[in-house]
Structures are given as structure tokens and as C-alpha cells.
Write a protein that holds these residues in place. Structure first.
Motif, mmCIF file in Angstrom:
data_model
loop_
_atom_site.group_PDB
_atom_site.id
_atom_site.type_symbol
_atom_site.label_atom_id
_atom_site.label_comp_id
_atom_site.label_asym_id
_atom_site.label_seq_id
_atom_site.Cartn_x
_atom_site.Cartn_y
_atom_site.Cartn_z
ATOM 1 N N ASP A 67 17.386 2.745 -3.783
ATOM 2 C CA ASP A 67 16.701 1.746 -4.540
ATOM 3 C C ASP A 67 15.967 0.556 -3.877
ATOM 4 O O ASP A 67 14.889 0.097 -4.194
ATOM 5 C CB ASP A 67 17.591 1.198 -5.634
ATOM 6 N N ASN A 68 16.908 0.181 -2.779
ATOM 7 C CA ASN A 68 16.052 -1.002 -2.018
ATOM 8 C C ASN A 68 15.139 -0.840 -1.248
ATOM 9 O O ASN A 68 14.051 -1.544 -1.119
ATOM 10 C CB ASN A 68 17.296 -1.732 -0.996
ATOM 11 N N LYS A 69 14.948 0.360 -0.812
ATOM 12 C CA LYS A 69 13.612 0.872 -0.045
ATOM 13 C C LYS A 69 12.737 1.183 -1.204
ATOM 14 O O LYS A 69 11.421 0.895 -1.017
ATOM 15 C CB LYS A 69 13.843 2.291 0.745
ATOM 16 N N LYS A 70 12.790 1.838 -2.192
ATOM 17 C CA LYS A 70 11.952 2.006 -3.380
ATOM 18 C C LYS A 70 11.297 0.610 -3.684
ATOM 19 O O LYS A 70 10.285 0.595 -3.969
ATOM 20 C CB LYS A 70 12.596 2.746 -4.547
ATOM 21 N N HIS A 71 12.192 -0.214 -3.839
ATOM 22 C CA HIS A 71 11.737 -1.665 -4.241
ATOM 23 C C HIS A 71 10.817 -2.171 -3.037
ATOM 24 O O HIS A 71 9.582 -2.689 -3.621
ATOM 25 C CB HIS A 71 12.804 -2.719 -4.335
ATOM 26 N N ALA A 72 10.909 -2.025 -1.964
ATOM 27 C CA ALA A 72 10.175 -2.437 -0.873
ATOM 28 C C ALA A 72 9.029 -1.678 -0.861
ATOM 29 O O ALA A 72 7.866 -2.220 -0.669
ATOM 30 C CB ALA A 72 10.976 -2.344 0.495
ATOM 31 N N LEU A 73 8.873 -0.361 -1.179
ATOM 32 C CA LEU A 73 7.835 0.490 -1.115
ATOM 33 C C LEU A 73 6.788 -0.284 -2.319
ATOM 34 O O LEU A 73 5.674 -0.269 -2.135
ATOM 35 C CB LEU A 73 7.950 1.873 -1.621
ATOM 36 N N ALA A 74 7.355 -0.348 -3.389
ATOM 37 C CA ALA A 74 6.635 -1.075 -4.631
ATOM 38 C C ALA A 74 6.000 -2.509 -4.255
ATOM 39 O O ALA A 74 4.705 -2.532 -4.429
ATOM 40 C CB ALA A 74 7.499 -1.506 -5.766
ATOM 41 N N VAL A 75 6.502 -3.212 -3.386
ATOM 42 C CA VAL A 75 5.837 -4.615 -3.030
ATOM 43 C C VAL A 75 4.776 -4.015 -1.898
ATOM 44 O O VAL A 75 3.955 -4.819 -2.097
ATOM 45 C CB VAL A 75 6.991 -5.428 -2.317
ATOM 46 N N MET A 76 5.087 -3.163 -1.029
ATOM 47 C CA MET A 76 3.926 -2.837 0.025
ATOM 48 C C MET A 76 2.909 -2.345 -0.685
ATOM 49 O O MET A 76 1.635 -2.728 -0.304
ATOM 50 C CB MET A 76 4.578 -1.924 0.974
ATOM 51 N N LEU A 77 2.851 -1.596 -1.602
ATOM 52 C CA LEU A 77 1.827 -0.976 -2.471
ATOM 53 C C LEU A 77 1.126 -1.888 -3.096
ATOM 54 O O LEU A 77 -0.121 -1.918 -3.100
ATOM 55 C CB LEU A 77 2.170 0.179 -3.344
ATOM 56 N N ASN A 78 1.856 -2.812 -3.841
ATOM 57 C CA ASN A 78 0.934 -3.821 -4.693
ATOM 58 C C ASN A 78 0.369 -4.921 -3.565
ATOM 59 O O ASN A 78 -0.741 -5.303 -3.993
ATOM 60 C CB ASN A 78 2.045 -4.693 -5.591
ATOM 61 N N GLU A 79 0.939 -5.197 -2.391
ATOM 62 C CA GLU A 79 0.240 -6.140 -1.511
ATOM 63 C C GLU A 79 -0.917 -5.539 -1.043
ATOM 64 O O GLU A 79 -1.944 -6.204 -0.981
ATOM 65 C CB GLU A 79 1.280 -6.401 -0.286
ATOM 66 N N MET A 80 -0.874 -4.076 -0.937
ATOM 67 C CA MET A 80 -2.032 -3.331 -0.170
ATOM 68 C C MET A 80 -2.933 -3.531 -1.279
ATOM 69 O O MET A 80 -4.271 -3.740 -0.910
ATOM 70 C CB MET A 80 -1.825 -1.890 0.263
ATOM 71 N N ALA A 81 -2.830 -3.043 -2.473
ATOM 72 C CA ALA A 81 -3.705 -3.203 -3.595
ATOM 73 C C ALA A 81 -4.565 -4.531 -3.832
ATOM 74 O O ALA A 81 -5.570 -4.453 -4.006
ATOM 75 C CB ALA A 81 -3.034 -2.644 -4.829
ATOM 76 N N ASN A 82 -3.687 -5.580 -3.642
ATOM 77 C CA ASN A 82 -4.303 -6.977 -3.853
ATOM 78 C C ASN A 82 -5.026 -7.595 -2.464
ATOM 79 O O ASN A 82 -5.493 -8.647 -2.521
ATOM 80 C CB ASN A 82 -3.126 -7.633 -4.036
ATOM 81 N N ALA A 83 -4.838 -6.885 -1.308
ATOM 82 C CA ALA A 83 -5.447 -7.077 0.193
ATOM 83 C C ALA A 83 -6.717 -7.807 0.056
ATOM 84 O O ALA A 83 -7.011 -8.613 0.600
ATOM 85 C CB ALA A 83 -4.871 -6.235 1.105
ATOM 86 N N ASP A 84 -7.616 -6.767 -0.663
ATOM 87 C CA ASP A 84 -9.045 -7.083 -0.513
ATOM 88 C C ASP A 84 -9.364 -8.191 -1.782
ATOM 89 O O ASP A 84 -10.570 -8.224 -1.942
ATOM 90 C CB ASP A 84 -9.617 -5.818 -0.888
ATOM 91 N N GLY A 85 -8.350 -8.703 -2.573
ATOM 92 C CA GLY A 85 -8.632 -9.454 -3.710
ATOM 93 C C GLY A 85 -9.111 -8.904 -4.867
ATOM 94 O O GLY A 85 -9.601 -9.625 -5.784
ATOM 95 N N ASN A 86 -9.153 -7.497 -4.859
ATOM 96 C CA ASN A 86 -9.356 -6.780 -6.110
ATOM 97 C C ASN A 86 -8.500 -5.530 -6.427
ATOM 98 O O ASN A 86 -8.737 -4.533 -5.926
ATOM 99 C CB ASN A 86 -11.068 -6.224 -5.802
ATOM 100 N N PHE A 87 -7.653 -5.891 -7.358
ATOM 101 C CA PHE A 87 -6.776 -5.075 -7.720
ATOM 102 C C PHE A 87 -7.371 -4.051 -8.763
ATOM 103 O O PHE A 87 -7.239 -4.437 -9.869
ATOM 104 C CB PHE A 87 -5.446 -5.291 -8.156
ATOM 105 N N ASN A 88 -7.987 -3.052 -8.422
ATOM 106 C CA ASN A 88 -8.761 -2.288 -9.542
ATOM 107 C C ASN A 88 -8.025 -1.344 -10.180
ATOM 108 O O ASN A 88 -6.927 -0.922 -9.906
ATOM 109 C CB ASN A 88 -10.000 -1.607 -9.008
ATOM 110 N N GLU A 89 -8.667 -0.697 -11.399
ATOM 111 C CA GLU A 89 -7.778 0.308 -12.092
ATOM 112 C C GLU A 89 -7.395 1.679 -11.427
ATOM 113 O O GLU A 89 -6.378 2.065 -11.751
ATOM 114 C CB GLU A 89 -8.877 0.804 -13.308
#
Length: 111
Positions: free
Chosen positions: A67-89
Motif C-alpha cells: 500500500d505505501n508504494k501504491k500511495h507513492a504511485l498515486a502521488v507520482m501520477l498526479n504530480e506528472m499530470a499537473n506538471a504542465d499546469g493542465n490536468f486534463n480529462e
């Protein structure tokens, strides 16, 4: 947190998919990927290897992580989606599907 090679491959594949899902690779996404390369200790060759594993293989690995690695994955994916300032659909849907398939409760993550 330490990741084995299989976990790194699956995480990198998931991150790479998020980067490419909107059809545009932003310089901010590349910079964040470089930072993750340092933190997770992988190189460009692993990105190429990760592109060669199937989505099914990727999900089996992610699902088997603690679970701790899954949570870290969720954080990494969300950070990447937000990296360009546009979290699209498309990014949202992809991340949602990855997290659900990996057995991560979406309401517990940042997605």
C-alpha cells in the motif's frame, strides 16, 4: 523507498503513459521525469524497457505492490499530470483507471 526492477518498470510505464496520453509532451513533464529518474534511480534505458511491457504486465506488478508504494504511485501520477499546469480529462481518466486496476481506493489518493 526502495523499488525492485519490476516495480520500477511498471511505475515508469504508468508515468510514461500519463505523459503521452494527451498527445503533447511538455518540457515541465520531461523535467519532472528527470527528477523521478534521480529519486527512483533509473535511466533513459529503463523508459524504453518500460514501453515494451504490456499494460497487463504493468497492472499485475502495480497490483502486487504494498500500500505505501501504491500511495507513492498515486502521488507520482498526479504530480506528472499537473506538471504542465493542465490536468486534463484524458490524464484524469488514465490515472483513475490505473489506480482502480492497481487496487488503490481513489478516494484515498489525490486523483
Amino acid at each position: 523507498m526502495k523499488y525492485n526492477l519490476a516495480e520500477k518498470l511498471a511505475i515508469v510505464k504508468a508515468i510514461d503513459e500519463v505523459i503521452r496520453v494527451d498527445g503533447q509532451v511538455d518540457p515541465a513533464e520531461i523535467e519532472l521525469l528527470r527528477q523521478l529518474m534521480t529519486v527512483l534511480k533509473f535511466d533513459r534505458g529503463l523508459v524504453e524497457e518500460a514501453r515494451n511491457i504490456t499494460a497487463k504486465e504493468c497492472m499485475m506488478i502495480l497490483k502486487g505492490m504494498p500500500d505505501n508504494k501504491k500511495h507513492a504511485l498515486a502521488v507520482m501520477l498526479n504530480e506528472m499530470a499537473n506538471a504542465d499546469g493542465n490536468f486534463n480529462e484524458k490524464e484524469y481518466q488514465l490515472i483513475f483507471n490505473i489506480l482502480m486496476e492497481a487496487g488503490i481506493k481513489v478516494e484515498d489518493s489525490e486523483a
